[in-house]
Scaffold this motif. Structure first.
Motif, short mmCIF file in Angstrom:
data_model
loop_
_atom_site.label_atom_id
_atom_site.label_comp_id
_atom_site.label_asym_id
_atom_site.label_seq_id
_atom_site.Cartn_x
_atom_site.Cartn_y
_atom_site.Cartn_z
N ALA A 27 85.10 -107.08 -20.55
CA ALA A 27 85.17 -108.49 -20.93
C ALA A 27 86.61 -108.88 -21.25
O ALA A 27 87.09 -109.94 -20.83
CB ALA A 27 84.27 -108.76 -22.12
N GLY A 28 87.29 -108.02 -22.00
CA GLY A 28 88.69 -108.30 -22.32
C GLY A 28 89.56 -108.35 -21.08
O GLY A 28 90.42 -109.23 -20.94
N GLY A 42 90.48 -111.31 -28.85
CA GLY A 42 89.94 -110.57 -29.98
C GLY A 42 88.51 -110.15 -29.78
O GLY A 42 87.90 -110.38 -28.72
N LEU A 43 87.94 -109.55 -30.80
CA LEU A 43 86.59 -109.01 -30.72
C LEU A 43 85.56 -110.11 -30.52
O LEU A 43 84.59 -109.94 -29.77
CB LEU A 43 86.28 -108.22 -31.99
CG LEU A 43 87.05 -106.91 -32.17
CD1 LEU A 43 86.85 -106.37 -33.58
CD2 LEU A 43 86.59 -105.88 -31.14
N ARG A 44 85.74 -111.24 -31.19
CA ARG A 44 84.75 -112.31 -31.11
C ARG A 44 84.65 -112.86 -29.68
O ARG A 44 83.56 -113.05 -29.16
CB ARG A 44 85.09 -113.43 -32.08
CG ARG A 44 84.05 -114.54 -32.14
CD ARG A 44 84.44 -115.58 -33.18
NE ARG A 44 84.49 -115.01 -34.52
CZ ARG A 44 83.43 -114.90 -35.31
NH1 ARG A 44 82.24 -115.32 -34.90
NH2 ARG A 44 83.54 -114.38 -36.51
N GLU A 45 85.80 -113.09 -29.05
CA GLU A 45 85.80 -113.62 -27.69
C GLU A 45 85.22 -112.61 -26.71
O GLU A 45 84.46 -112.95 -25.80
CB GLU A 45 87.22 -114.00 -27.27
CG GLU A 45 87.29 -114.72 -25.93
CD GLU A 45 88.70 -115.12 -25.57
OE1 GLU A 45 88.86 -115.81 -24.53
OE2 GLU A 45 89.64 -114.75 -26.29
N ALA A 46 85.57 -111.33 -26.88
CA ALA A 46 85.03 -110.29 -26.01
C ALA A 46 83.51 -110.17 -26.20
O ALA A 46 82.77 -109.98 -25.22
CB ALA A 46 85.70 -108.95 -26.31
N VAL A 52 76.88 -110.46 -26.57
CA VAL A 52 76.34 -109.78 -27.74
C VAL A 52 76.79 -110.52 -28.99
O VAL A 52 77.63 -111.42 -28.94
CB VAL A 52 76.81 -108.30 -27.80
CG1 VAL A 52 76.28 -107.54 -26.61
CG2 VAL A 52 78.33 -108.21 -27.87
N SER A 53 76.25 -110.14 -30.13
CA SER A 53 76.59 -110.80 -31.38
C SER A 53 78.03 -110.51 -31.77
O SER A 53 78.63 -109.52 -31.31
CB SER A 53 75.66 -110.33 -32.49
OG SER A 53 75.96 -109.00 -32.85
N ALA A 54 78.57 -111.33 -32.64
CA ALA A 54 79.95 -111.17 -33.08
C ALA A 54 80.16 -109.86 -33.84
O ALA A 54 81.29 -109.35 -33.90
CB ALA A 54 80.35 -112.35 -33.95
N MET A 55 79.10 -109.30 -34.40
CA MET A 55 79.23 -108.06 -35.15
C MET A 55 79.06 -106.82 -34.29
O MET A 55 79.46 -105.72 -34.70
CB MET A 55 78.19 -108.04 -36.28
CG MET A 55 78.39 -109.13 -37.33
SD MET A 55 80.06 -109.08 -38.07
CE MET A 55 80.01 -107.48 -38.88
N HIS A 60 81.94 -99.95 -32.09
CA HIS A 60 82.86 -99.16 -31.26
C HIS A 60 84.32 -99.39 -31.59
O HIS A 60 85.16 -98.51 -31.35
CB HIS A 60 82.63 -99.49 -29.78
CG HIS A 60 81.26 -99.16 -29.31
ND1 HIS A 60 80.88 -97.89 -28.95
CD2 HIS A 60 80.16 -99.95 -29.15
CE1 HIS A 60 79.60 -97.90 -28.58
NE2 HIS A 60 79.14 -99.14 -28.69
N PHE A 61 84.66 -100.57 -32.13
CA PHE A 61 86.05 -100.89 -32.42
C PHE A 61 86.15 -101.39 -33.86
O PHE A 61 85.56 -102.42 -34.20
CB PHE A 61 86.57 -101.97 -31.46
CG PHE A 61 86.49 -101.57 -30.02
CD1 PHE A 61 87.37 -100.64 -29.49
CD2 PHE A 61 85.51 -102.12 -29.19
CE1 PHE A 61 87.30 -100.27 -28.17
CE2 PHE A 61 85.43 -101.76 -27.86
CZ PHE A 61 86.32 -100.83 -27.35
N PRO A 62 86.88 -100.69 -34.72
CA PRO A 62 86.95 -101.09 -36.12
C PRO A 62 87.68 -102.42 -36.33
O PRO A 62 87.46 -103.09 -37.33
CB PRO A 62 87.71 -99.94 -36.80
CG PRO A 62 88.48 -99.30 -35.69
CD PRO A 62 87.62 -99.44 -34.47
N ASP A 63 88.56 -102.79 -35.38
CA ASP A 63 89.31 -104.03 -35.51
C ASP A 63 89.82 -104.47 -34.14
O ASP A 63 89.62 -103.77 -33.14
CB ASP A 63 90.47 -103.87 -36.50
CG ASP A 63 91.34 -102.64 -36.19
OD1 ASP A 63 91.49 -102.31 -34.99
OD2 ASP A 63 91.85 -102.02 -37.13
N LYS A 64 90.44 -105.62 -34.12
CA LYS A 64 90.98 -106.18 -32.89
C LYS A 64 91.98 -105.24 -32.23
O LYS A 64 91.98 -105.08 -31.00
CB LYS A 64 91.65 -107.52 -33.20
CG LYS A 64 92.47 -108.11 -32.07
CD LYS A 64 93.13 -109.40 -32.51
CE LYS A 64 94.07 -109.94 -31.43
NZ LYS A 64 94.66 -111.24 -31.81
N GLU A 65 92.84 -104.61 -33.02
CA GLU A 65 93.87 -103.74 -32.48
C GLU A 65 93.28 -102.58 -31.70
O GLU A 65 93.84 -102.14 -30.69
CB GLU A 65 94.78 -103.22 -33.60
CG GLU A 65 95.74 -104.24 -34.16
CD GLU A 65 95.05 -105.37 -34.91
OE1 GLU A 65 93.98 -105.11 -35.52
OE2 GLU A 65 95.56 -106.50 -34.89
#
Length: 203
Positions: A27-28, A42-46, A52-55, A60-65
């Protein structure tokens, strides 16, 4: 890494284990390929793109980085493959010139991904997988240069060659090489090859 049907498809009841991670990376990549800004990816857009839900990405990824680092790793794997193909297409200096053209062509074809890969503040801290992928891509250039010059000069000549083609790639991506290069990425790639020939690696 190309987007597969499995990466695009949300299965009944959710993604299978491990498939969500690949779907988020895909997706990214798709967002960047469509002109998305790596600075705002970021995670929300991906998650939204993956359906899938924003959470969900946080499994799989603790943060955007962490997501950006995974996407950048794929970028370096793609660059590595492109450089290897170019290197095998010729011999000696011609292989070096072909690598330069392939590098610029890659940047022009995937400018968002290229900016993410080399962004000054992107993907920090850099995980081992990203370091390894970027190092493998650089090693293709280093091996070719090492075959052309004495060992004492190899490191400096490799850095010089990379600086030239990376600078050309950055100028091309930013549209600073003129209208012809802006309209046709291959023009920018060919220009990089010509500039390498103007200042050949000394034998």
């Amino acid at each position: 890494m190309s987007t597969s049907k499995a990466e695009r498809r949300q299965l009944k009841g959710g993604y299978h284990h491990g498939e969500l991670r690949e779907a988020l990376i895909a997706a990214g990549l798709s967002i960047l390929e469509e002109g998305g800004d790596p600075a705002t990816l970021g995670l929300r857009e991906a998650a939204r793109r993956a359906g899938v839900s924003a959470m969900a990405p946080y499994r799989h990824f603790p943060d955007k980085e962490a997501l950006l680092a995974a996407i950048a790793t794929v970028g370096f794997e793609r660059l590595h493959a492109a450089l290897e193909v170019a290197d095998r297409a010729g011999e000696g200096r011609e292989a070096l010139y072909a690598q330069g053209e392939a590098y610029v062509a890659f940047a022009c074809a995937q400018p968002g991904l290229f900016r993410l890969m080399f962004g000054a503040r992107s993907c920090e801290p850099r995980p081992d997988s990203l370091i390894a992928a970027s190092g493998a891509a650089y090693a293709v250039l280093a091996a070719r240069v090492a075959a052309l010059v004495p060992a004492a000069r190899a490191a400096d000549e490799t850095l010089r060659s990379w600086a030239l083609v990376h600078g050309m790639a950055a100028l091309a991506v930013d549209g600073l090489l003129g209208e012809e290069a802006r309209a046709d990425p291959q023009v920018a790639a060919a220009l990089a090859g010509r500039l390498l020939r103007l200042d050949p690696v000394p034998g």
